[in-house]
Design an enzyme around this catalytic site. Sequence first.
Site, mmCIF file in Angstrom:
data_model
loop_
_atom_site.group_PDB
_atom_site.id
_atom_site.type_symbol
_atom_site.label_atom_id
_atom_site.label_comp_id
_atom_site.label_asym_id
_atom_site.label_seq_id
_atom_site.Cartn_x
_atom_site.Cartn_y
_atom_site.Cartn_z
ATOM 1 N N GLY A 60 6.709 6.639 1.467
ATOM 2 C CA GLY A 60 6.756 6.705 0.012
ATOM 3 C C GLY A 60 5.450 7.084 -0.636
ATOM 4 N N GLU A 119 8.956 -1.419 -1.679
ATOM 5 C CA GLU A 119 10.379 -1.274 -1.958
ATOM 6 C C GLU A 119 10.648 -0.132 -2.922
ATOM 7 O OE1 GLU A 119 14.096 -4.037 -3.586
ATOM 8 O OE2 GLU A 119 12.048 -4.442 -4.238
ATOM 9 N N SER A 171 6.418 -3.293 7.670
ATOM 10 C CA SER A 171 4.966 -3.134 7.686
ATOM 11 C C SER A 171 4.527 -2.681 9.070
ATOM 12 C CB SER A 171 4.288 -4.464 7.339
ATOM 13 O OG SER A 171 2.898 -4.399 7.583
ATOM 14 N N LYS A 217 -13.290 11.287 5.376
ATOM 15 C CA LYS A 217 -14.154 10.115 5.197
ATOM 16 C C LYS A 217 -14.407 9.381 6.508
ATOM 17 C CE LYS A 217 -12.842 9.518 0.357
ATOM 18 N NZ LYS A 217 -12.180 10.824 0.281
ATOM 19 N N LYS A 264 -10.631 4.394 9.547
ATOM 20 C CA LYS A 264 -9.874 5.593 9.926
ATOM 21 C C LYS A 264 -10.478 6.234 11.174
ATOM 22 C CE LYS A 264 -6.827 7.246 8.026
ATOM 23 N NZ LYS A 264 -5.368 7.048 8.231
ATOM 24 N N ARG A 272 -19.520 4.453 -6.812
ATOM 25 C CA ARG A 272 -18.817 3.195 -6.569
ATOM 26 C C ARG A 272 -19.115 2.691 -5.166
ATOM 27 N NH1 ARG A 272 -12.934 5.392 -7.830
ATOM 28 N NH2 ARG A 272 -13.791 6.995 -6.460
#
Length: 666
Positions: free
Chosen positions: A307, A333, A362, A430, A442, A581
Site C-alpha cells: 500500500g 488496513e 507485519s 541513503k 537499509k 534535520r
Amino acid sequence: MLKERLIELNHNQKRSIQIVADVLLLSLALWLALFLRLGDEGWLWPENGQGLLFVLAPLLALPLYVRMGMYRAVMRHFGNVALYCIAKAVTLGFLAFAFTLLVAKDLGWDVLFPRSVYFSYWALSLIFIGGLRLLAREYFMGDWLTAGLPSIRSRDGEIAGQPVAIYGAGAAGTQLLASLKVGRMYKAVAFVDDDPKLVGRTIAGLPVYSGEEVGSMITATGAAEMLLALPSATRSRRQEILAKLQGHGLHVRTIPGIMDLACGKVKVDDLQEVDIADLLGRDPVPPDPSLFQRCIKGQAVMVTGAGGSIGSELCRQIVQSEPTTLVLFEHSEYALYAIHGELEGWIRSRKLDIQLVPIMGSIRNFSRLRDVIGAWKINTIYHAAAYKHVPMVEHNIAEGIMNNVFGTLNTAQAAIKCRVENFVLISTDKAVRPTNVMGSTKRLAELVLQALSAEQAPRLWGEEAQVSQVNRTRFTMVRFGNVLGSSGSVIPRFREQIRRGGPVTVTHPDITRYFMTIPEAAQLVIQAGAMGQGGDVFVLDMGEPVTIVDLARKMIMLSGLTVRDEINPSGDIAVTFSGLRPGEKLYEELLIGDNPEATAHSKIHRANEIYIPWNQLLPILDTLRQAVRDDNYNLVRETLLSTVQGYAPSNGIVDLLYEQHLKLGS
C-alpha cells in the site's frame, strides 16, 4: 442574460426553437430564390398556387432533418462533422422537394417555378440553415462580436475570463481552445509555438508568437497564465520550454496526455499543475518486455508494503504483466483497502484472470510470512515494506531496526524456507555511507541478503535457529534515490506552502537530491530484479542531482509568482532555510565502491559491493537484537558503526525514548 436563458432551456424547448427557425429559413430561402429570378417581372408575393410551395418545402425537408440527427447536435460543441450532416440533410430535403414538384408538374399542376430557381433555392437553404448554426456556435462560445477585443468585461467592469495563452498551436492546442471557449473561466488571447512556419500567423482568430516573444505577448495581450498543449513532447523538450517561461510571472499549467486527447476527454477541468518531472527533463526509457515479464507472467507474486508509494506502483505494474496470483502484504488496513480496491477494479474492467489476495500482516511476524508465502506458493517477492522517513526513524531507532533489518531478515528466511525463486529488495541511496539510522538499517538489510545469497544451506536465525535450509532463492537488491510524489516528498509540501502564500522552507541552501518518477522507478526495479544472478546490488541511473532550493524557486515562478530575496525584496514568496534535520545529508550517493558494471539496460548498473559472510553476520544480528530489547541505544550505535561501512552519524542519539530515560535519570 439571453445566452444563459437559452442554455438553461430543456432539450424539447431547444428542439422546437430550431424547427421553427428552420421552417422560417426554408420559406425565406424559397421566397428569395423566386424573387431573384422573377423580381424584375414585378413578382413579390406567391401567386397562382405558389403559396403551396411554401408549405411543401418544409413539410418534405423537416422529417429528413430529424432523421439525419440535425436536432441532436449541441450548438456549443458544433463541429465539422455536424456541418457535413447539415449539408447532406439540406441536399436530401431539396431533392425531395424538387422531385415532388417535377412529378406534380408532369401530372398537370400548373405552377410558376422556373428551373433556374432550383439551384438558387438549394444554395440559399444551405447558407441560411448552416449559417444560423455557425452563428449560434460563435454566440454561445462567447466570441460573437468580440473577436479582436482585449477582453470581455462583466457588468462590474471585471474581466470575464482569465486571459490565457496556449503553448502549442497544433491539434492539441486548437482542441484546448475549443474547450476553453465553452466556459467563461478562461479567455484565450494568443498561441505560442516554436514552429517558424506558424509564428506571425493567426490561428482560430488568435495571433501566434514564438517562444522568445513571450514577454511581448504578455504586454500585448495581458495573458496571466500559460497552458501547455504539448501532450506528446518529451520531458527534455518540456524542460526547455519551462526554462523559457520562468521569470515572466505566468502561472504555467498543462493538459493531460495524448491518449486522453485521442479519447476526447480534454476539458477545462482537466488542466493540471506542471508535472515536476518536466522540470527535471528526464525522459524514461521504455521497459524491455522480456525483462519486465520474466519474474511475473504466469507466476504467483507477492509485494510487501503493497500500500506504500513504491509498493502500490509495483502492484500496478505487475498486474499489467498478468501474474496468476498477486498477494498484497500490508500492515496498514486503509492502505491495503485502497490498493486492493483500485487493482480489483482494474482487473475486472479488463476481464483478466488474476487472483488478487489482500493480506494484512507485519514483516516482523515470521510465521505469518511463512504461512502466506507457502499457502499461495509464491514465485517472486518484491520487498518494499520499510520505514524510510529519515528524521522519524532517527527518533524511533528500535522500530526502524526491527522493521528494516529484522523484517527483511524474516521475509528473506521465509522465502528460503518456502523455496521462493526470486526475491527483490527495494533499497535506497541513503544506504551508501549513511549519516542516519534509516540509511544504516537499509544497508544492513542489503548485507543480510548478500550474505544469505552466498550460502547454499544457511543456518537460519531467530525462530528457526540451528536449522539449515537449502537456499534456492535468488536475492537481488535495487538501490535508487527519491521518487517524485512519494509519501514524505518535498514536492507536495512545496505546493501547499506556495498555495498558502509561503514561505517555502528548504533545510539547507546546498542540499541536493536525485529524483525519479514513481512509475519509472517501479519499472526499473522489476527489470533489475529479472537480471540478478544472486546477491546483486543494482543501482538505477538517476540522472543529475537537483538542488532543492532551485527546485523550490522554479515551482514558485511557474505558479505565476515571484521569489522574494535580496535582489527582489518585494517578491511574492520567500524561500527560507530551516537547517538540516536529524540524520539528513547534504547530498546522496548511489555507490559505496567504484567502477559499476553496465548491464543489458542502459539505466541499470551493477555495483561491486563488499559483504560480510553469513557466519560472521549472525552474532552481529544477535547483539543488535539484544541491544534493542534492552533499549541500549549506545550499543545499537556501536554495532551499526562497526558493521555498516561508511556510517558516520550526523548527530548524537536523538531517539525519543532514550532522551526521555535520560531526563528521568533511568
